[in-house]
Design a protein around this motif. Structure first.
Motif, short mmCIF file in Angstrom:
data_model
loop_
_atom_site.label_atom_id
_atom_site.label_comp_id
_atom_site.label_asym_id
_atom_site.label_seq_id
_atom_site.Cartn_x
_atom_site.Cartn_y
_atom_site.Cartn_z
N LYS A 88 0.82 -1.21 0.00
CA LYS A 88 0.00 0.00 0.00
C LYS A 88 0.86 1.26 0.00
N ILE A 89 0.44 2.27 -0.75
CA ILE A 89 1.14 3.55 -0.82
C ILE A 89 0.41 4.59 0.03
N ALA A 90 1.14 5.28 0.89
CA ALA A 90 0.56 6.33 1.73
C ALA A 90 1.56 7.47 1.88
N LEU A 91 1.07 8.67 2.13
CA LEU A 91 1.96 9.81 2.32
C LEU A 91 2.56 9.83 3.72
N ARG A 92 1.83 9.36 4.70
CA ARG A 92 2.30 9.17 6.06
C ARG A 92 1.37 8.19 6.73
N ALA A 93 1.71 7.76 7.92
CA ALA A 93 0.87 6.77 8.61
C ALA A 93 1.08 6.93 10.11
N SER A 94 0.26 6.25 10.88
CA SER A 94 0.45 6.16 12.32
C SER A 94 0.43 4.69 12.70
N HIS A 95 1.17 4.37 13.73
CA HIS A 95 1.27 2.98 14.18
C HIS A 95 1.09 2.95 15.69
N THR A 96 0.31 2.01 16.17
CA THR A 96 0.12 1.82 17.60
C THR A 96 0.83 0.54 18.02
N THR A 97 1.74 0.64 18.95
CA THR A 97 2.51 -0.52 19.39
C THR A 97 1.63 -1.45 20.24
N LEU B 106 4.01 8.43 15.00
CA LEU B 106 3.85 9.09 13.71
C LEU B 106 4.93 8.57 12.78
N LEU B 107 4.54 8.16 11.57
CA LEU B 107 5.47 7.59 10.60
C LEU B 107 5.54 8.48 9.37
N LEU B 108 6.73 8.90 9.01
CA LEU B 108 6.94 9.70 7.81
C LEU B 108 8.39 9.56 7.36
N HIS B 109 8.68 10.08 6.17
CA HIS B 109 10.06 9.99 5.69
C HIS B 109 10.94 11.01 6.39
N GLY B 110 10.52 12.28 6.36
CA GLY B 110 11.25 13.30 7.09
C GLY B 110 11.82 14.43 6.26
N ASP B 111 11.66 14.37 4.94
CA ASP B 111 12.20 15.45 4.11
C ASP B 111 11.44 16.76 4.32
N GLU B 112 10.26 16.70 4.92
CA GLU B 112 9.50 17.92 5.18
C GLU B 112 10.18 18.82 6.22
N PHE B 113 11.17 18.28 6.94
CA PHE B 113 11.87 19.07 7.95
C PHE B 113 13.11 19.78 7.39
N ASP B 114 13.37 19.64 6.10
CA ASP B 114 14.60 20.19 5.52
C ASP B 114 14.74 21.69 5.76
N LYS B 115 13.63 22.42 5.62
CA LYS B 115 13.70 23.88 5.78
C LYS B 115 14.08 24.27 7.21
N GLU B 116 13.68 23.44 8.18
CA GLU B 116 14.00 23.73 9.57
C GLU B 116 15.43 23.37 9.92
N VAL B 117 16.04 22.50 9.10
CA VAL B 117 17.39 22.02 9.38
C VAL B 117 18.43 22.78 8.59
N SER B 118 18.09 23.24 7.38
CA SER B 118 19.05 23.81 6.45
C SER B 118 19.74 25.05 7.01
N PHE B 119 21.05 25.13 6.74
CA PHE B 119 21.84 26.30 7.14
C PHE B 119 22.02 27.27 5.97
N GLY B 120 21.34 27.01 4.87
CA GLY B 120 21.49 27.85 3.69
C GLY B 120 21.79 27.02 2.45
N ARG B 121 21.60 27.63 1.29
CA ARG B 121 21.76 26.89 0.03
C ARG B 121 23.19 26.38 -0.15
N PHE B 122 24.19 27.21 0.15
CA PHE B 122 25.57 26.79 -0.04
C PHE B 122 25.93 25.65 0.90
#
Length: 262
Positions: free
Chosen positions: A98-107, A114-130
């Motif tokens: 199955k294909i999903a954009l994100r998911a949740s899992h209960t142990t 919360l399950l996701l890849h994590g590339d959505e956090f790039d803007k919060e991590v980036s120190f600049g383009r260079f």
């Protein structure tokens, strides 16, 4: 074959020459789970635009996953940035995957993740383009060194050692970026009322509790060769899988109280 409740894997990068498909295939063949989450960058479409590298072991990884799905394992694929074209197929299934954009899992102990890849956090991590450009190119150099270093180790009868991970762990700038990423993921989980978050993307395996939130980065199969496993009792273990299989970290069942119960 070892049995567990859930397996979390990301950043396999099939189609890339640095993919450690042999180790992943060994892991999949020796571990069975009720549910398997593929948290992005499973196929590296970016690398394949430049050069396709697809040896037999990488094909066997896909065949093994499809076989597990046919045999009853629930497999959920959450695409990342390197396989973002797969996001167009959210809600659909391919070979029982199955294909999903994100998911949740209960142990098994009621912890919500919360399950996701994590590339959505790039803007919060980036120190600049260079700095981002420099970081990407330095990582490519690290992978090149890692590849040839381990070829030499194997010729000498040695075991796999992640030279790239070793160097990254000693670079202050890399550690700062990892800390920013971890905090962004924790904040996302807290805002959503989750007990924890499982992600990938930055190729840095980690399993910790911060601010009452379980943070797990399940690593990658480029240099770390790691996966997160939930045992049947609900405990979480971060596994390193190469010639020397070992636990990198583990959280017991009672490690964190459920936000929903608080």
């Amino acid at each position: 074959m070892l049995s567990c409740r859930t397996i979390f894997i990301s950043d396999v990068h099939l189609g890339c020459k640095d993919c450690q498909a042999e180790y992943l295939l060994s892991f999949l063949q020796q571990n069975q789970a009720e549910t398997i989450y593929l948290l992005g960058d499973i196929v590296d479409l970016w690398a394949m635009q430049k050069q396709v590298h697809w040896p037999a072991a990488q094909n066997k990884v896909l065949q093994c996953l499809l076989q597990k799905a046919e045999q009853g394992s629930e497999i959920i694929y959450i695409p990342g940035n390197h396989d973002e074209a797969m996001r167009l197929y959210k809600g659909k299934s391919f070979g029982n995957i199955k294909i999903a954009l994100r998911a949740s899992h209960t142990t098994a102990q009621g912890k919500t993740l919360l399950l996701l890849h994590g590339d959505e956090f790039d803007k919060e991590v980036s120190f600049g383009r260079f700095q981002s450009w420099l970081g990407d190119n330095l990582y490519d150099l690290l992978l090149f060194l890692n590849r040839w270093y381990n070829r030499g180790r194997r010729l000498m009868g040695g075991r796999y050692f992640s030279l790239a991970a070793y160097i990254k762990s000693r670079v202050p700038g890399a550690l700062k970026a990892i800390a920013r990423y971890r905090q962004a993921a924790i904040n996302k989980a807290k805002r959503g009322g989750y007990d924890g978050v499982v992600c990938g993307h930055i190729h840095h395996p980690e399993l910790v509790i911060e601010e009452g939130i379980i943070y797990c980065n399940d690593g990658d199969w480029i240099d770390s060769c790691t996966a997160l496993v939930e045992q049947h009792d609900g405990s979480l273990t971060l596994l390193h899988w190469a010639e020397q299989q070992q636990h990198l970290a583990a959280l017991p069942v009672q490690a964190v109280k459920s936000n929903k119960a608080a």
